[in-house]
Every structure is written in C-alpha cells, then in structure tokens.
Design a protein around this motif. Structure first.
Motif, mmCIF file in Angstrom:
data_model
loop_
_atom_site.group_PDB
_atom_site.id
_atom_site.type_symbol
_atom_site.label_atom_id
_atom_site.label_comp_id
_atom_site.label_asym_id
_atom_site.label_seq_id
_atom_site.Cartn_x
_atom_site.Cartn_y
_atom_site.Cartn_z
ATOM 1 N N CYS A 6 -0.699 -1.760 6.094
ATOM 2 C CA CYS A 6 -1.698 -0.712 6.243
ATOM 3 C C CYS A 6 -2.777 -1.241 7.163
ATOM 4 O O CYS A 6 -3.500 -2.166 6.803
ATOM 5 C CB CYS A 6 -2.282 -0.303 4.890
ATOM 6 S SG CYS A 6 -3.446 1.062 5.021
ATOM 7 N N TYR A 7 -2.834 -0.692 8.357
ATOM 8 C CA TYR A 7 -3.832 -1.128 9.312
ATOM 9 C C TYR A 7 -5.125 -0.383 9.026
ATOM 10 O O TYR A 7 -5.226 0.816 9.236
ATOM 11 C CB TYR A 7 -3.361 -0.855 10.744
ATOM 12 C CG TYR A 7 -2.118 -1.622 11.097
ATOM 13 C CD1 TYR A 7 -2.099 -3.007 11.004
ATOM 14 C CD2 TYR A 7 -0.974 -0.979 11.508
ATOM 15 C CE1 TYR A 7 -0.962 -3.729 11.326
ATOM 16 C CE2 TYR A 7 0.167 -1.696 11.832
ATOM 17 C CZ TYR A 7 0.166 -3.065 11.739
ATOM 18 O OH TYR A 7 1.286 -3.765 12.060
ATOM 19 N N THR A 8 -6.095 -1.115 8.506
ATOM 20 C CA THR A 8 -7.333 -0.464 8.113
ATOM 21 C C THR A 8 -8.525 -0.885 8.952
ATOM 22 O O THR A 8 -9.523 -0.189 8.958
ATOM 23 C CB THR A 8 -7.665 -0.763 6.634
ATOM 24 O OG1 THR A 8 -7.745 -2.173 6.464
ATOM 25 C CG2 THR A 8 -6.606 -0.210 5.720
ATOM 26 N N TYR A 10 -8.399 -1.797 12.375
ATOM 27 C CA TYR A 10 -8.194 -1.658 13.813
ATOM 28 C C TYR A 10 -9.220 -0.727 14.446
ATOM 29 O O TYR A 10 -9.820 -1.043 15.456
ATOM 30 C CB TYR A 10 -6.781 -1.160 14.058
ATOM 31 C CG TYR A 10 -6.432 -0.950 15.500
ATOM 32 C CD1 TYR A 10 -6.466 -2.003 16.404
ATOM 33 C CD2 TYR A 10 -6.073 0.295 15.967
ATOM 34 C CE1 TYR A 10 -6.138 -1.816 17.725
ATOM 35 C CE2 TYR A 10 -5.742 0.496 17.281
ATOM 36 C CZ TYR A 10 -5.778 -0.560 18.157
ATOM 37 O OH TYR A 10 -5.452 -0.367 19.465
ATOM 38 N N HIS A 32 4.549 1.109 8.455
ATOM 39 C CA HIS A 32 3.116 0.982 8.204
ATOM 40 C C HIS A 32 2.444 2.344 8.270
ATOM 41 O O HIS A 32 3.023 3.328 8.697
ATOM 42 C CB HIS A 32 2.460 -0.002 9.190
ATOM 43 C CG HIS A 32 2.495 0.437 10.617
ATOM 44 N ND1 HIS A 32 3.600 0.239 11.421
ATOM 45 C CD2 HIS A 32 1.571 1.059 11.384
ATOM 46 C CE1 HIS A 32 3.348 0.706 12.632
ATOM 47 N NE2 HIS A 32 2.120 1.221 12.628
ATOM 48 N N ARG A 33 1.203 2.351 7.844
ATOM 49 C CA ARG A 33 0.363 3.541 7.945
ATOM 50 C C ARG A 33 -1.032 3.092 8.373
ATOM 51 O O ARG A 33 -1.325 1.900 8.432
ATOM 52 C CB ARG A 33 0.311 4.291 6.620
ATOM 53 C CG ARG A 33 -0.373 3.509 5.548
ATOM 54 C CD ARG A 33 -0.472 4.309 4.281
ATOM 55 N NE ARG A 33 -1.124 3.479 3.278
ATOM 56 C CZ ARG A 33 -0.899 3.552 2.004
ATOM 57 N NH1 ARG A 33 -0.047 4.436 1.555
ATOM 58 N NH2 ARG A 33 -1.530 2.776 1.167
ATOM 59 N N HIS A 34 -1.866 4.071 8.643
ATOM 60 C CA HIS A 34 -3.221 3.789 9.112
ATOM 61 C C HIS A 34 -4.221 4.564 8.265
ATOM 62 O O HIS A 34 -3.877 5.578 7.676
ATOM 63 C CB HIS A 34 -3.388 4.237 10.567
ATOM 64 C CG HIS A 34 -2.322 3.743 11.480
ATOM 65 N ND1 HIS A 34 -2.337 2.483 12.020
ATOM 66 C CD2 HIS A 34 -1.203 4.330 11.949
ATOM 67 C CE1 HIS A 34 -1.272 2.323 12.788
ATOM 68 N NE2 HIS A 34 -0.563 3.429 12.761
ATOM 69 N N TYR A 36 -6.720 5.902 9.821
ATOM 70 C CA TYR A 36 -7.323 6.639 10.922
ATOM 71 C C TYR A 36 -6.234 7.489 11.543
ATOM 72 O O TYR A 36 -5.051 7.306 11.261
ATOM 73 C CB TYR A 36 -7.934 5.690 11.964
ATOM 74 C CG TYR A 36 -6.998 4.587 12.415
ATOM 75 C CD1 TYR A 36 -6.086 4.795 13.440
ATOM 76 C CD2 TYR A 36 -7.012 3.344 11.794
ATOM 77 C CE1 TYR A 36 -5.218 3.785 13.839
ATOM 78 C CE2 TYR A 36 -6.159 2.336 12.187
ATOM 79 C CZ TYR A 36 -5.255 2.571 13.214
ATOM 80 O OH TYR A 36 -4.393 1.586 13.598
ATOM 81 N N GLU A 38 -3.927 8.577 14.560
ATOM 82 C CA GLU A 38 -3.387 7.932 15.757
ATOM 83 C C GLU A 38 -2.660 8.979 16.592
ATOM 84 O O GLU A 38 -1.840 9.724 16.070
ATOM 85 C CB GLU A 38 -2.427 6.811 15.368
ATOM 86 C CG GLU A 38 -1.868 6.075 16.562
ATOM 87 C CD GLU A 38 -1.026 4.878 16.163
ATOM 88 O OE1 GLU A 38 -1.112 3.862 16.862
ATOM 89 O OE2 GLU A 38 -0.289 4.961 15.169
ATOM 90 N N CYS A 86 -6.913 5.808 18.637
ATOM 91 C CA CYS A 86 -7.106 5.585 17.204
ATOM 92 C C CYS A 86 -8.477 6.179 16.881
ATOM 93 O O CYS A 86 -9.486 5.731 17.424
ATOM 94 C CB CYS A 86 -7.071 4.100 16.873
ATOM 95 S SG CYS A 86 -5.512 3.325 17.333
#
Length: 164
Positions: A6-8, A10, A32-34, A36, A38, A86
């Motif tokens: 989980c890209y939190t 970036y 993965h998920r974000h 935000y 994208e 993003c």
C-alpha cells in the motif's frame, strides 16, 4: 492472500496535492493499492497490467485511473514511458476535486495520437511548473490538471469488472 503493498507516502509531499512524473519502469510491480487517485497513460511501449483482477495488455495511448481502493499490478519487460498523476483529492483545487468526484473509478481508455500530443505537452508543462513553481503556480497547476484530466476522461469508460 498475496503480499499487498500500500503506497501511502508517495503523494503525501506533492505540491498543490499532485505529483506529476514521466517514468520508464521495468520489472514486476506486485499487487498494490494507493491512498490517492492515480491517473496514468502509456506514451510508449507495452505492459501487462491487472486492474482489480482483470488482466490487459496496454500499449501506446492506453490510459487508466485508479480510485483510492483499487488494486493493480503490472509487469514491464521493454522500455516504456508512463505519464502519471498521483492526486490527493483533499489537497487539490475544488474544481479539480469536483471533476475527480464526478469520474467513475476505476476507468480505462485510449487516447488518439492528436490527444496524446496535447496531453504530452500539458504533462511536460505541469511537471516543470511543479519542479519550479512561481507566484502564479496554483492557478496554472489547476488549469493543467483540468486540461489533462478532461482530455483523458473524455476518452475513458468504466474499467471491466472481474468475473465472479
């Protein structure tokens, strides 16, 4: 369950609520998920992409958008060029936020050569502005985001859902 990234962070530091970049990733990017939104479009090359369990091969001009909880992975085996936004909806101008909230996510689409030429220029201008903002940067960032997003959204449709 596969290892889920989980890209939190970036987009957390993005000026004006957005990070704009062009990249040439290679390799495997696991599921993965974000936290935000994208929005990406592939300017050059091909990738194997999976969005919410639906596989697709993407080529030049293909675009997609992920909401806050959509899952994706991709594999890049050749040189590519991605244009990527993003966006933290809570941190962008209200006009951009309203546009984002009206768009169904996830989405996919394809940009014609003429639209890609325009969008490429807007991405370049937005990226340069974010690297070196001037005193008029805020309204110009909003203008570029609206141009890019409306051009991409006009060519998009809801992404297919995985078969149960």
């Amino acid at each position: 369950m596969p290892n889920l990234l989980c890209y939190t962070s970036y987009a957390a530091g993005g000026a004006f609520g957005v990070i704009c970049q062009t990249s040439s990733p290679t390799g495997d990017y696991p599921l993965h998920r974000h936290d935000y939104i994208e929005v990406e479009y592939l300017a050059r090359g091909r990738i194997d992409h999976e969005l919410n369990g639906v596989p697709a091969q993407l080529g030049p001009g293909d675009c997609y958008g992920l909401g806050l909880h959509d899952l994706h992975r991709f594999r890049v085996t050749e040189p590519v060029a991605f244009h990527n936004l993003c966006i933290r909806p809570s941190a962008v101008d209200p006009a951009v936020r309203a546009l984002l909230m009206a768009q169904p996510f996830p989405f996919c689409g394809h940009l014609s050569a003429d639209v890609r030429t325009q969008v490429d220029g807007w991405f370049g201008a937005l990226s340069g502005l974010l690297r070196a903002p001037d005193r008029y940067a805020a309204p110009r960032v909003t203008a570029y985001l609206l141009l890019i997003l409306t051009a991409i959204f006009a060519q998009s449709r809801p992404a297919p859902a995985a078969a149960d």
